[in-house]
Design a protein around this motif. Sequence first.
Motif, mmCIF file in Angstrom:
data_model
loop_
_atom_site.group_PDB
_atom_site.id
_atom_site.type_symbol
_atom_site.label_atom_id
_atom_site.label_comp_id
_atom_site.label_asym_id
_atom_site.label_seq_id
_atom_site.Cartn_x
_atom_site.Cartn_y
_atom_site.Cartn_z
ATOM 1 N N LEU A 107 4.697 -7.441 1.657
ATOM 2 C CA LEU A 107 5.311 -6.142 1.382
ATOM 3 C C LEU A 107 5.807 -6.053 -0.061
ATOM 4 O O LEU A 107 5.637 -5.024 -0.724
ATOM 5 N N VAL A 108 6.418 -7.129 -0.557
ATOM 6 C CA VAL A 108 6.891 -7.159 -1.947
ATOM 7 C C VAL A 108 5.698 -7.084 -2.902
ATOM 8 O O VAL A 108 5.709 -6.309 -3.868
ATOM 9 N N GLU A 109 4.662 -7.872 -2.634
ATOM 10 C CA GLU A 109 3.467 -7.854 -3.493
ATOM 11 C C GLU A 109 2.810 -6.485 -3.497
ATOM 12 O O GLU A 109 2.385 -5.997 -4.551
ATOM 13 N N ASP A 110 2.723 -5.840 -2.330
ATOM 14 C CA ASP A 110 2.125 -4.503 -2.260
ATOM 15 C C ASP A 110 2.929 -3.499 -3.088
ATOM 16 O O ASP A 110 2.361 -2.689 -3.824
ATOM 17 N N SER A 111 4.250 -3.548 -2.975
ATOM 18 C CA SER A 111 5.106 -2.652 -3.744
ATOM 19 C C SER A 111 4.916 -2.882 -5.239
ATOM 20 O O SER A 111 4.722 -1.941 -6.014
ATOM 21 N N PHE A 112 4.940 -4.146 -5.635
ATOM 22 C CA PHE A 112 4.756 -4.526 -7.029
ATOM 23 C C PHE A 112 3.401 -4.012 -7.541
ATOM 24 O O PHE A 112 3.319 -3.381 -8.599
#
Length: 139
Positions: A107-112
């Motif tokens: 989820l963090v990687e997708d947001s980034f």
Amino acid sequence: MENAAGDEELESMWAQLCLSMPGAYADYPFGPESTVFKVAGRDSSKGKMFGLLMHLHGELVLNLKCEPALADQQRSEYAQISPGYHMNKEHWNSIRAGLDLQLMRELVEDSFDLVVDGMPGRDKEYIRLQATISKGTLD
């Protein structure tokens, strides 16, 4: 007190996930109670937010950007994911405790990635170069 210690540990883990992204840094434009995670290309004064870590009514919450097509699916699949608090509900989700580390990382990687994809080409190249250098030093 055990719960407070657990929140501190979770807050630290989520912050580390966000700060592990290339070119990511923490900012505090709303005061010390909320941490805004940004990514910047060559000019750090033009950072773009990809995460917001806060305590909401005593609960730890991490707002992350999300593909609109996936947002509803994630919200229906996971009780810990809801429309982004104080954000554009179509593009942001609020995450609460209870998701496994691998899903949180995704989820963090997708947001980034969504935020970086919207940046000018030179900034994207700079961030990718930072990622390559970082990976090269870790191997």
